[in-house]
Design a protein around this motif. Structure first.
Motif, PDB file in Angstrom:
ATOM      1  N   TYR A  25       0.830  -1.205   0.000  1.00 31.51           N
ATOM      2  CA  TYR A  25       0.000   0.000   0.000  1.00 31.51           C
ATOM      3  C   TYR A  25       0.863   1.253   0.000  1.00 31.51           C
ATOM      4  N   GLY A  49      -6.945   1.077  -3.561  1.00 32.56           N
ATOM      5  CA  GLY A  49      -6.038   0.033  -3.101  1.00 32.56           C
ATOM      6  C   GLY A  49      -6.451  -0.640  -1.808  1.00 32.56           C
ATOM      7  N   LEU A  50      -7.377  -0.041  -1.071  1.00 28.95           N
ATOM      8  CA  LEU A  50      -7.727  -0.583   0.244  1.00 28.95           C
ATOM      9  C   LEU A  50      -8.648  -1.791   0.176  1.00 28.95           C
ATOM     10  N   LEU A  53      -6.603  -4.975  -0.249  1.00 40.45           N
ATOM     11  CA  LEU A  53      -5.736  -5.116   0.913  1.00 40.45           C
ATOM     12  C   LEU A  53      -6.522  -5.487   2.165  1.00 40.45           C
ATOM     13  N   LEU A  97      -4.457   1.443   7.801  1.00 40.72           N
ATOM     14  CA  LEU A  97      -3.948   1.832   6.482  1.00 40.72           C
ATOM     15  C   LEU A  97      -4.790   2.958   5.891  1.00 40.72           C
ATOM     16  N   GLY A 101      -3.322   6.501   4.832  1.00 38.11           N
ATOM     17  CA  GLY A 101      -3.470   6.978   3.468  1.00 38.11           C
ATOM     18  C   GLY A 101      -4.168   8.326   3.402  1.00 38.11           C
TER      19      GLY A 101
END
Length: 222
Positions: A25, A49-50, A53, A97, A101
């Motif tokens: 990430y 992207g989460l 992930l 995350l 981010g």
């Protein structure tokens, strides 16, 4: 539940299996979120992207324990509660995350629309970006809960189905994650901030239902 969650979190941290998702990430943000890019576009990209992930972290947590330790936890607290702690630990890791981010985008992005002239307030933009990120985290957690044990026991099918589900939920127009991300990207054209309350609420219901189903199956299958 708190002791179980602390146990699962400690197990995740000590296993170091969180390191690949974290590095991936970080690389995704470093490459995809350009310094000086429009802030709302950047938040949309950071949220993308989460979803995979979060599914990955959920898989890590529900498969992290050795069979003997998993059996002991299930015997002490019940299989359903033990599995719930695994899913929650993965969701919390993905939420970390999301927060990181969101902070990163606020620091490096340009607080303007795509035209680089229309100002965009940073705090409301960060709030909308965080909500989109949490939408993706919850939907990824739902994918992880449904595509791993006890729902799917085969490693191959679990990984394949999780990847396909994450990809589909990112591109399908009916997906709450797609709606939240699209709202940010569309708003970036004229600097309009639209908080994705409905996608977030819908995804919370989906994640709760998926987790409840997985825990119920865990209780029945032991």
């Amino acid at each position: 539940m708190i002791p179980l969650l602390r146990y699962q979190t400690a197990l995740l941290l000590r296993s170091h299996r969180w390191l690949p998702p974290l590095l991936l990430y970080a690389a995704f943000l470093a490459v995809g979120v350009q310094t000086g890019g429009p802030i709302l576009d950047s938040y949309g990209l950071a949220a993308i992207g989460l979803l995979p992930l979060a599914a990955w972290l959920c898989r890590i947590c529900v498969t992290n324990e050795p069979p003997t330790a998993r059996a002991c936890a299930a015997a002490a607290a019940g299989p359903g509660r033990a599995h719930l702690a695994c899913v929650l630990a993965g969701a919390l890791a993905a939420t970390f995350l999301a927060l990181a981010g969101t902070a990163y985008v606020a620091l490096v992005a340009d607080p303007h629309a795509s035209d680089h002239h229309t100002a965009v307030p940073v705090l409301p933009a960060a709030g909308a970006g965080l909500m989109a990120a949490l939408t993706c985290v919850l939907l990824g957690t739902a994918v992880g809960a449904l595509c791993n044990r006890p729902v799917l026991r085969s490693t191959g099918w679990s990984i394949l189905s999780g990847l396909l589900a994450a990809l589909l939920l990112l591109v399908a127009s009916a997906s709450p994650a797609n709606a939240a991300i699209s709202g940010l990207v569309t708003g970036s054209r004229d600097g309009t901030i639209t908080a994705p309350w409905l996608p977030l609420a819908l995804t919370a219901v989906i994640a709760a239902a998926a987790t409840a189903l997985a825990c119920r199956l865990g209780s029945r299958r032991g």
